[in-house]
Write an enzyme that holds these catalytic residues in place. Sequence first.
Site, PDB file in Angstrom:
ATOM      1  N   ASN B 104      23.091  75.255  12.012  1.00  0.00           N
ATOM      2  CA  ASN B 104      21.701  74.853  11.841  1.00  0.00           C
ATOM      3  C   ASN B 104      21.449  73.407  12.217  1.00  0.00           C
ATOM      4  OD1 ASN B 104      20.064  76.988  10.974  1.00  0.00           O
ATOM      5  ND2 ASN B 104      21.163  77.013   9.031  1.00  0.00           N
ATOM      6  N   CYS B 105      22.515  72.596  12.142  1.00  0.00           N
ATOM      7  CA  CYS B 105      22.352  71.177  12.446  1.00  0.00           C
ATOM      8  C   CYS B 105      22.124  70.945  13.932  1.00  0.00           C
ATOM      9  CB  CYS B 105      23.541  70.366  11.958  1.00  0.00           C
ATOM     10  SG  CYS B 105      23.202  69.563  10.391  1.00  0.00           S
ATOM     11  N   LEU B 106      22.407  71.930  14.761  1.00  0.00           N
ATOM     12  CA  LEU B 106      22.136  71.784  16.186  1.00  0.00           C
ATOM     13  C   LEU B 106      20.847  72.496  16.480  1.00  0.00           C
ATOM     14  CD1 LEU B 106      25.616  72.593  17.730  1.00  0.00           C
ATOM     15  CD2 LEU B 106      24.683  70.387  17.150  1.00  0.00           C
TER      16      LEU B 106
ATOM     17  N   CYS C  78      20.789  66.530   6.279  1.00  0.00           N
ATOM     18  CA  CYS C  78      21.364  67.406   7.300  1.00  0.00           C
ATOM     19  C   CYS C  78      21.522  68.796   6.695  1.00  0.00           C
ATOM     20  CB  CYS C  78      22.720  66.899   7.759  1.00  0.00           C
ATOM     21  SG  CYS C  78      23.650  68.128   8.694  1.00  0.00           S
TER      22      CYS C  78
END
Lengths: 97, 106, 132, 121
Positions: B104-106, C78
């Site tokens: 999800n961080c990308l 994040c």
Amino acid sequence: MPLHTLNATPNQSAFAQCLRMLGPQDALLLLGDGVYGAIKDTEAAKALQNSGAELYILEPDARASGLEKRLAECFKPLDYDGFVELSERFPSQQAWY
Amino acid sequence: MLLPDTAFDPEGFLRDINQWSPDVAEQIAASENIQLEAAHWEILYLLRDYYAQFDSSPAMRALVKYSAQKLGKDKGTSLYLLKLFPGSPAKLGSKLAGLPKPDNCL
Amino acid sequence: MNYALLVLASPASGLSNLSALRFAEAALARGHKIHRVFFLDQGTSSGLATSVYPQGEADPVALWAELGERHNLDLVLCISSALKRGLLDASEAARYERQAQTLHPAFSLGGLGLLVEATAEVDRLLTFGGPS
Amino acid sequence: MTQTKKVLLLTRHAPYGGSLARAAVDAALAAAAFEQAPSLLFMGDAVLQLVSDQDASAVGTRSHGRVLESLPLYDIDQVFVDQTALLEYGLTSHDLAIDVILLDDPAMRQMLADHDHILSF
């Protein structure tokens, strides 16, 4: 030329790495566990001084250590306002921790 | 043999990627209204190779470049991949190929 | 100047997380803008609404939230670091079928792209890490 | 997003003892995905991230070295390594999973000075 912030005792690898990268045109701010690198007449404090960098220490963290009176005078105490001022003067920061 | 609905998370990804098989890919494709042709399978196996090689699901940029390297320049374009897997080719392709949900961080 | 902060340090360990908070306060007091505070890795626990800090000690979650609300700061965790640590907003709780929302409303979840965007945008980026 | 700033990602931790090594590579891939080409510098224990033939399948995590092998697919072609640290572990560039550029201390100091932002993991 970066502002180095060091948050590690002289026995941690981050301390040695910071020392390797510290140059005479840089500034160094000791904070957290980094303040133990400023104790007068220790190898650590001498090595930091020999780097030729501008040397600072975060005053609230130094006070917490109980060693404030034993710290080498070449480390100038700063409050957070002073920390921000340093960051204005140096275009980048490298955090060692 | 169809897997039960509980084998998939609410986004349609396999909960256990070890359950993947070509039949499962067909099942996921049906739920996404995609008819799998040879061109799709080529990319799905490419994605599985990518995962085996790099231990991660690719972002779009890496998928395009990997496709170009392995399948040639005409297939290594985002347009080609978008035609096969509309919307988000890296994510949709990973879902169909039984790869972990892309970070999800990308 | 325009600043961004990258907070890697846990709010539950060491001085560095609160150091970032004090720095943010001082930067705002000196008239600077803070484009974003991006919490990553152990830093993401800064947004955990269900954490309880002992009386007589600073509560970093409450302090960040208060600072964020007062100055309308973009406090972003994040998302993949946050999910591992049990920090979920309503939509992530539904997506992963978990019972609780645990993210403090002053924070949001976002991708690393928001850190990347901040590096392109700001004049100064400071990292607050450790202990590791 | 247009590239307006030179960003250095400095990683200093071993691959499996904590989560910072992974945070660093994830940040690098994210920057590349948004067309911001970061410089990547592996210092100290971080040289251990680059060792080839890592197999983390039995410890329940992804193999860090294999993820790093995908860097060229994200057009991150220049990876810089702390030569002293590599030597301290008895390693050479032949032991590493990807092609790297070895730097001595003055060259690393220059790298730190040459970038607008340093993300330190």
